[in-house]
Scaffold this active site. Sequence first.
Site, PDB file in Angstrom:
ATOM      1  N   GLU A  77       0.812  -1.216   0.000  1.00  0.00           N
ATOM      2  CA  GLU A  77       0.000   0.000   0.000  1.00  0.00           C
ATOM      3  C   GLU A  77       0.850   1.273   0.000  1.00  0.00           C
ATOM      4  OE1 GLU A  77      -2.423  -0.884   3.467  1.00  0.00           O
ATOM      5  OE2 GLU A  77      -4.061  -1.534   2.157  1.00  0.00           O
ATOM      6  N   HIS A  96      -2.442   5.422   7.398  1.00  0.00           N
ATOM      7  CA  HIS A  96      -3.507   4.599   6.809  1.00  0.00           C
ATOM      8  C   HIS A  96      -3.840   3.494   7.799  1.00  0.00           C
ATOM      9  CE1 HIS A  96      -5.876   1.944   4.437  1.00  0.00           C
ATOM     10  NE2 HIS A  96      -4.912   1.065   4.239  1.00  0.00           N
ATOM     11  N   HIS A  98      -7.007   0.508   9.296  1.00  0.00           N
ATOM     12  CA  HIS A  98      -8.239  -0.247   9.080  1.00  0.00           C
ATOM     13  C   HIS A  98      -9.075  -0.135  10.350  1.00  0.00           C
ATOM     14  CE1 HIS A  98      -5.880  -3.062   6.081  1.00  0.00           C
ATOM     15  NE2 HIS A  98      -5.847  -1.789   5.742  1.00  0.00           N
ATOM     16  N   TYR A 123     -14.370  19.992  15.871  1.00  0.00           N
ATOM     17  CA  TYR A 123     -13.024  19.476  15.658  1.00  0.00           C
ATOM     18  C   TYR A 123     -12.931  18.568  14.446  1.00  0.00           C
ATOM     19  CZ  TYR A 123     -11.131  21.687  19.747  1.00  0.00           C
ATOM     20  OH  TYR A 123     -10.704  22.633  20.638  1.00  0.00           O
ATOM     21  N   HIS A 163     -12.515  -0.657   3.286  1.00  0.00           N
ATOM     22  CA  HIS A 163     -11.063  -0.752   3.514  1.00  0.00           C
ATOM     23  C   HIS A 163     -10.611   0.113   4.695  1.00  0.00           C
ATOM     24  CE1 HIS A 163      -6.883  -0.960   1.334  1.00  0.00           C
ATOM     25  NE2 HIS A 163      -6.750  -0.927   2.641  1.00  0.00           N
TER      26      HIS A 163
END
Length: 215
Positions: A77, A96, A98, A123, A163
């Site tokens: 990735e 990144h 999950h 926020y 994802h």
Amino acid sequence: MSATTESALRERICACGASLFRRGLTFGSTGNISARLPDGGWLMTPTNASLGELDPAGLSKLDAEGRHVAGGKPTKEAFLHRVMYAKRPSCEAVVHLHSTHSVAVSCLHGIDAHDCLPPITAYYVMRVGRLPLVPYHPPGDETLARAVEKLAGEHHAVLLANHGPVVSGTSLDNAMYATEELEETAKLFLLLRGSAIRPLTGEQVEELRQRFGGA
């Protein structure tokens, strides 16, 4: 970058990974973190590594073109990070994950692909802003890179369908804070589903952007 400064950055990436892991924002060997080096390359968590047990010396090192030059093998990735750095000159780090609630939102039918989450809190507006949904592509597939690339110039955070989120920041801390804010807002959104909610109005969102810059 001096050896000392790069060493400190390696330690910081590992500390961030451990913090995310301890708090249940990542699990197993999922997720990846990167931080930019002054030469345009970046340090990145390697493939098949738990963010809770990272070795500073084992981090992947990539050049400005995304080529692996040292350290552990980079994740498949890595291109998610590459396109954020390429499209966002101010980007200094990418996270990144999950993370459970964000992934849950990415699996919902009928969410607004242009803006996945309503402006529930100030926020969220300030740290995330508008969150587009990237259509599903297999992990590691080059078509996913192209889909993210189309959005990265205008959005520092995107949500990959089925994802998880990809979030860039002007520092590693800022990328972390925005990722955490996104996950908490996704959690609130799911908790409130079925209830009449009162998101911030367009005027309130614009005021926040004028006052604090927004995301």
